[in-house]
Design an enzyme around this catalytic site. Structure first.
Site, PDB file in Angstrom:
ATOM      1  N   HIS A   5       2.874  14.762 -12.758  1.00  0.00           N
ATOM      2  CA  HIS A   5       3.771  14.109 -11.800  1.00  0.00           C
ATOM      3  C   HIS A   5       4.464  15.185 -10.951  1.00  0.00           C
ATOM      4  O   HIS A   5       4.798  16.255 -11.447  1.00  0.00           O
ATOM      5  CB  HIS A   5       4.806  13.250 -12.528  1.00  0.00           C
ATOM      6  CG  HIS A   5       5.572  12.379 -11.592  1.00  0.00           C
ATOM      7  ND1 HIS A   5       6.649  12.847 -10.878  1.00  0.00           N
ATOM      8  CD2 HIS A   5       5.382  11.096 -11.203  1.00  0.00           C
ATOM      9  CE1 HIS A   5       7.091  11.868 -10.098  1.00  0.00           C
ATOM     10  NE2 HIS A   5       6.342  10.800 -10.278  1.00  0.00           N
ATOM     11  N   GLU A  33       7.388  15.525  -9.992  1.00  0.00           N
ATOM     12  CA  GLU A  33       8.683  15.999 -10.514  1.00  0.00           C
ATOM     13  C   GLU A  33       8.458  17.037 -11.604  1.00  0.00           C
ATOM     14  O   GLU A  33       9.237  17.979 -11.744  1.00  0.00           O
ATOM     15  CB  GLU A  33       9.508  14.804 -11.021  1.00  0.00           C
ATOM     16  CG  GLU A  33      10.097  14.026  -9.842  1.00  0.00           C
ATOM     17  CD  GLU A  33      10.217  12.530 -10.081  1.00  0.00           C
ATOM     18  OE1 GLU A  33      10.167  12.085 -11.236  1.00  0.00           O
ATOM     19  OE2 GLU A  33      10.361  11.792  -9.078  1.00  0.00           O
ATOM     20  N   GLU A  71       0.205  10.381  -4.852  1.00  0.00           N
ATOM     21  CA  GLU A  71       1.621  10.182  -4.536  1.00  0.00           C
ATOM     22  C   GLU A  71       2.080  11.259  -3.556  1.00  0.00           C
ATOM     23  O   GLU A  71       2.405  12.376  -3.967  1.00  0.00           O
ATOM     24  CB  GLU A  71       2.464  10.291  -5.819  1.00  0.00           C
ATOM     25  CG  GLU A  71       2.071   9.291  -6.875  1.00  0.00           C
ATOM     26  CD  GLU A  71       3.199   9.078  -7.885  1.00  0.00           C
ATOM     27  OE1 GLU A  71       3.724   7.964  -7.930  1.00  0.00           O
ATOM     28  OE2 GLU A  71       3.560  10.034  -8.591  1.00  0.00           O
ATOM     29  N   GLY A 123      10.672   8.207  -4.067  1.00  0.00           N
ATOM     30  CA  GLY A 123      12.120   8.013  -4.189  1.00  0.00           C
ATOM     31  C   GLY A 123      12.865   8.144  -2.872  1.00  0.00           C
ATOM     32  O   GLY A 123      14.085   8.204  -2.844  1.00  0.00           O
ATOM     33  N   SER A 127       7.640   5.061  -3.255  1.00  0.00           N
ATOM     34  CA  SER A 127       8.428   3.982  -2.652  1.00  0.00           C
ATOM     35  C   SER A 127       7.659   2.668  -2.526  1.00  0.00           C
ATOM     36  O   SER A 127       7.786   1.955  -1.528  1.00  0.00           O
ATOM     37  CB  SER A 127       8.997   4.416  -1.297  1.00  0.00           C
ATOM     38  OG  SER A 127       9.867   5.519  -1.475  1.00  0.00           O
ATOM     39  N   ASN A 140       6.612   3.761 -13.841  1.00  0.00           N
ATOM     40  CA  ASN A 140       7.037   5.068 -14.362  1.00  0.00           C
ATOM     41  C   ASN A 140       8.565   5.037 -14.428  1.00  0.00           C
ATOM     42  O   ASN A 140       9.229   5.122 -13.405  1.00  0.00           O
ATOM     43  CB  ASN A 140       6.536   6.167 -13.411  1.00  0.00           C
ATOM     44  CG  ASN A 140       7.139   7.523 -13.738  1.00  0.00           C
ATOM     45  OD1 ASN A 140       7.717   7.724 -14.802  1.00  0.00           O
ATOM     46  ND2 ASN A 140       7.004   8.463 -12.807  1.00  0.00           N
ATOM     47  N   LYS A 163      10.623   7.124 -15.664  1.00  0.00           N
ATOM     48  CA  LYS A 163      11.298   8.435 -15.555  1.00  0.00           C
ATOM     49  C   LYS A 163      12.388   8.559 -16.619  1.00  0.00           C
ATOM     50  O   LYS A 163      12.227   8.041 -17.723  1.00  0.00           O
ATOM     51  CB  LYS A 163      11.834   8.639 -14.135  1.00  0.00           C
ATOM     52  CG  LYS A 163      10.746   8.374 -13.088  1.00  0.00           C
ATOM     53  CD  LYS A 163      11.090   8.838 -11.705  1.00  0.00           C
ATOM     54  CE  LYS A 163       9.925   8.539 -10.766  1.00  0.00           C
ATOM     55  NZ  LYS A 163      10.103   9.017  -9.417  1.00  0.00           N
TER      56      LYS A 163
HETATM   57  P1  PGA Z   1       9.236   5.798  -6.481  1.00  0.00           P
HETATM   58  O1  PGA Z   1       8.530   6.807  -7.542  1.00  0.00           O
HETATM   59  O2  PGA Z   1       8.469   4.504  -6.589  1.00  0.00           O
HETATM   60  O3  PGA Z   1      10.633   5.683  -6.946  1.00  0.00           O
HETATM   61  O4  PGA Z   1       9.082   6.430  -5.141  1.00  0.00           O
HETATM   62  C1  PGA Z   1       7.137   6.832  -7.706  1.00  0.00           C
HETATM   63  C2  PGA Z   1       6.767   7.850  -8.735  1.00  0.00           C
HETATM   64  O5  PGA Z   1       7.453   8.872  -8.838  1.00  0.00           O
HETATM   65  O6  PGA Z   1       5.775   7.679  -9.471  1.00  0.00           O
END
Ligand code: PGA
Length: 256
Positions: A95, A97, A167, A173, A213, A9, A11
Site C-alpha cells: 500500500h 502508505e 491506486e 484520501g 477516493s 481497507n 487502515k
Molecule cells: P481512500 O483510500 O478510499 O480513502 O482514498 C483508498 C486506499 O488507501 O486504499
C-alpha cells in the site's frame, strides 16, 4: 469472466468492538450479494473477532500487511501462517502508505508476495504513481517498474491468485478520484503488461481493482470500464451505509 471484488481497507481505524459493529451491519445488508466478492481488511487486532463474526458469511477477510519470514525474533511483525491461522484469505501488500511511511519497496513487496503463497494467502498488490510522477508523464513507467520488480519470480499460476490494486497516490484520501478514463487507461496498460509477462489467458483472469477516493457516487462509472474489476476502498469503507452503497453501485456489468 472475472468476478469483481470490492474490498474495504480499514487502515488504522476501529477498536474490536467498533469493528464487530460495522461488520455485523455489513453482513446483514450484503447477505444477498453473490455476483460481486466483498471483503474487509481490518487492523490486526480485530482480525480474530472479525473472522468469527464473518464465519459462513459471503464476506471475505484480509489483513493489511505481513512480514515475509515464517517465524523468528522480529518484534512487532506478523507472519503469513499467523494470518492464515486466524482466517485471512487475502493480505494487502505494498500500500502506498506503507511505501511512504514504512519503507516498503518493490523488493519487500516481492518477498511478501512469495511468503504469502507459502501460506496459501492471496495478495492484493497495490501500485500507483505519486502526483509529481503523473505530472511528469511518468505514470506508465512507474507502474511498469512496480509490476516488474514486485512480480519478479512469480509464476503464471500464482499470478491468477494475485489481485492488483491500482491506486494513484494523489487520489488516496484526497477526494480527488481519477476519472474513469484515466483509471481505465492505466488498468488496460497493467493488463497488457501482465499479458506480455505471463500470457493473455493469465492476464484476462487477473482482477484489477481501482483505489483512491472511491465513493457511492463514482463507483458505477468506474465499474463500467472494461478493465476495472472492483475497488479497494479506504475512507468510505468505515461506515456501513457508504460501503454498502458502493457494493450496490458496483453491481453493473463491466462490459456495458
Ligand atoms: P481512500 O483510500 O478510499 O480513502 O482514498 C483508498 C486506499 O488507501 O486504499
Amino acid at each position: 469472466m472475472r468476478k469483481s471484488f470490492i474490498a474495504g481497507n480499514w487502515k488504522m481505524y476501529k477498536t474490536v468492538q467498533e469493528a464487530i459493529e460495522l461488520v455485523t451491519l455489513l453482513k446483514r445488508a450484503l447477505s444477498d450479494i453473490a455476483d460481486i466478492e466483498v471483503g474487509v481488511c481490518p487492523p490486526f487486532t480485530a482480525l480474530g473477532e472479525i473472522a468469527e463474526t464473518l464465519f459462513e458469511s459471503n464476506i471475505t477477510l484480509g489483513a493489511q500487511d505481513v512480514y515475509w519470514e515464517t517465524e523468528g525474533a522480529f518484534t512487532g511483525e506478523v507472519s503469513p501462517a499467523m494470518l492464515k491461522d486466524i482466517g485471512c484469505m487475502y493480505c494487502i501488500v505494498g500500500h502506498s502508505e506503507r511505501r511512504k511511511y514504512f519503507h516498503e519497496t518493490n523488493d519487500s513487496v516481492n518477498r511478501k508476495l512469495k511468503a504469502l503463497f507459502t501460506a496459501g494467502i492471496k495478495p492484493i498488490m497495490c501500485i500507483g504513481e505519486i502526483l509529481e510522477e503523473r505530472e511528469a508523464g511518468q505514470t506508465f513507467d512507474v507502474v511498469k517498474k512496480q509490476l516488474e520488480e514486485g512480480l519478479s519470480g512469480i509464476t503464471g499460476a500464482q499470478m491468477t491468485d494475485i489481485v492488483i490494486a491500482y491506486e494513484p497516490v494523489w487520489a488516496i484520501g484526497t477526494g480527488k478520484t481519477a476519472t474513469p478514463g484515466q483509471a481505465q487507461e492505466v488498468h488496460q496498460f497493467i493488463r497488457q503488461r501482465l499479458s506480455q509477462r505471463f500470457s493473455a489467458e493469465t492476464a484476462e483472469t487477473v482482477r484489477i481493482q481501482y483505489g483512491g477516493s472511491v465513493k457511492p457516487d463514482n463507483i458505477t462509472d468506474l465499474m463500467k470500464q472494461k478493465d476495472i474489476d472492483g475497488a479497494l476502498v479506504g475512507g468510505a469503507s468505515l461506515k456501513a451505509d457508504s460501503f454498502v452503497a458502493i457494493v450496490k453501485g458496483a453491481l453493473v456489468t463491466s462490459d456495458i
